[in-house]
Design an enzyme around this catalytic site. Structure first.
Site, PDB file in Angstrom:
ATOM      1  CE  LYS A  80      -3.925   1.934   2.651  1.00 47.49           C
ATOM      2  NZ  LYS A  80      -4.727   1.804   3.882  1.00 47.49           N
ATOM      3  CB  SER A 155      -7.924   3.838   2.703  1.00 46.71           C
ATOM      4  OG  SER A 155      -7.084   3.213   3.655  1.00 46.71           O
ATOM      5  CB  SER A 179      -8.077   0.946   5.601  1.00 51.43           C
ATOM      6  OG  SER A 179      -8.872   2.100   5.533  1.00 51.43           O
TER       7      SER A 179
END
Ligand code: GLN
Length: 491
Positions: A80, A155, A179
């Protein structure tokens, strides 16, 4: 050779260790897959082909020299874009960090490298990890491989979508309010939020420091556990890192895969009995609970009366901490700088930079947080929210006297179409209704696929006491032994 992109990390590592495939071949196969599908999925913000192939060659050289390889050596991983990797662009999904190449590795990335995993690149995310759909990424959204017109969660939607699209067998996410788990649920993959402090925040671009937790994403529970073991454990560079060994999550996942849950007490949270959740999600969840009882688990009802205040408390605590953390993006120290023309004052440069660099959701959070922390309001907002946090922790503590783990659907709804929740922030915030209490408490939580609703994946969340991460892996692997992994339609 069979298509390695369809294999688990465990299978890939065995192929490499046994000399049946080289790490370079495995890496190239994943880079080819990314080249074939990522223009449609958009899971990646940056693909580091050269760095990945170099790391793969190093693993192959080690093997040729007869050196010992770790359990995930040569396995590709997608990271990420919230974590720094030296020299690799890190944007956090924001324009304000466009072009920034960090001068150091985050602890997670350092450990990934030390374990011989191969970092493929950086994945898309909502700006500064604020959101539940990747629609707030400044670089455009990611598609859900199950239906490219729907969101992959957020997210960390890029990490989970990369798994579901077979672009990577492993990925790293970060979970502040859900997330890792919510994207896992809506993409039919596994996502685990470790105990807060169980994985290092060093080099994780801060959103809400008392909640941020990096963790593993994978297509199977065992793969997630193997990744958890590699990245977890004490880090002196993170002041809130727990100085204790990683719970034995790998052994727990292996034990759970045997499918015996005799004597395990599953706590069904009364307050999460389905209000606000889609009927199809609740149906899949209930079927999965039945399946778990057939494995010998006992179901007990537990009441957590303060969970209903978790969402409002979170939306005071997280924005408050974000308003403080994001003050560092001032146009001077990193990334974007606007208006530096000798005409504007320093203060104007900061203001122009922040106005151009932050998107609407980030600005909303900064304003909410600044307000909640301002003098005269602190006790009424931030102080109150902290008290609620204590009450939620007490709810968990009491519940864990009656149950070994708590279970719930991961998210109230399946993957929704793009644009359907962006006009009303509250509708977006509801995606994390069931995941946020765990963050406020600090315990671990995992989402494991538990079935489909209207052809789209549903996740079951397992929550455990702090530093008992192994328990959720055991129950998760047992569930997986019954449900199996979910296979999306071909892209
Ligand atoms: N969706 C939540 C938020 O927007 C959680 C985000 C996260 O876990 N990073 O704050």
């Amino acid at each position: 050779m069979a298509d390695v992109t369809r294999m688990t990390a465990t299978e890939i590592a065995a192929l490499i260790a046994g000399g049946e495939a080289s790490a370079v071949e495995v890496t190239q196969a994943h880079l080819d897959r990314i080249a074939a599908v990522d223009d449609r999925v958009h899971a990646f913000l940056h693909v580091d082909s050269d760095g990945a192939l170099e790391a793969a060659r190093a693993v192959d050289a080690k093997r040729a020299a007869g050196e010992e390889l770790g359990p995930l050596a040569g396995v590709p991983v997608a990271v990420k874009d919230v974590l720094t990797a030296k020299g690799v662009p890190t944007t956090v999904g924001s324009k304000i960090l466009q072009g920034w190449r960090p001068p150091y590795d985050s602890t997670i990335v350092r450990r990934l490298r030390a374990a011989g995993t191969v970092m493929l690149g950086k994945t898309n995310m909502d700006e500064f990890a604020m959101g539940s759909s990747t629609e707030y990424s400044a670089y455009g959204p990611t598609g859900n491989p199950w239906d490219l017109s729907r969101i992959p969660g957020g997210s960390g939607g890029g990490s989970s979508a990369a798994l579901a699209a077979y672009e990577a067998p492993l990925a790293i996410g970060s979970d502040t309010g859900g997330s890792i788990r919510q994207p896992g649920a809506v993409t039919g993959t596994v996502g685990a939020k470790p105990t807060y402090g169980g994985t290092s925040r060093y080099g994780l671009v801060a959103f809400s420091s008392s909640l941020d937790t990096p963790g593993p994403c994978a297509r199977t529970v065992l793969d997630a556990a193997l990744l958890h073991e590699v990245i977890g454990g004490h880090d002196p560079r993170d002041s809130t890192s727990i100085p204790a060994p990683v719970p034995d999550v790998v052994a727990a996942a292996r034990a759970g895969a045997g499918g015996d849950l005799t004597g395990v007490r599953l706590g069904l949270v009364t307050e999460f009995s389905g209000e606000g959740a889609e009927p199809g999600v609740m149906a899949a969840f209930r079927d999965a609970v039945d399946a778990l009882t057939k494995l010998g688990a006992e179901v007990v009802e537990v009441s957590c009366p303060h969970f209903q205040y978790a969402l409002p408390a979170y939306y005071l605590i997280a924005p408050s901490e974000c308003s403080s953390n994001l003050a560092r993006f001032d146009g001077v120290r990193f990334g974007l700088r606007v208006g530096d023309d000798g005409v504007h004052s320093l203060e104007e440069v900061m203001s122009l930079t922040r106005d151009a660099g932050f998107g609407p959701e980030v600005k909303r959070r900064i304003m909410l947080g600044t307000y909640a922390l301002s003098s005269g309001y602190y006790d009424a907002y931030y102080g109150q929210a902290q008290k609620v946090r204590t009450l939620i922790t007490r709810d968990f503590t009491a519940a864990f006297e009656q149950a070994d783990v708590l279970i719930s659907p991961t998210t109230p709804f399946v993957a929704f179409p793009f644009g359907s929740r962006t006009s009303d922030p509250y509708q977006m915030y509801l995606a994390d209704l069931f995941t946020i209490p765990t963050n406020l408490y600090g315990g671990p939580g995992i989402s494991v696929p538990c079935g489909l609703s209207e052809g789209l994946p549903v996740g079951l969340q397992i929550m455990a006491p702090t530093m008992a991460d192994d328990r959720m892996y055991r129950v998760g692997a047992a569930l997986e032994s019954v449900i199996g992994t979910l296979t999306p339609p071909e892209l």
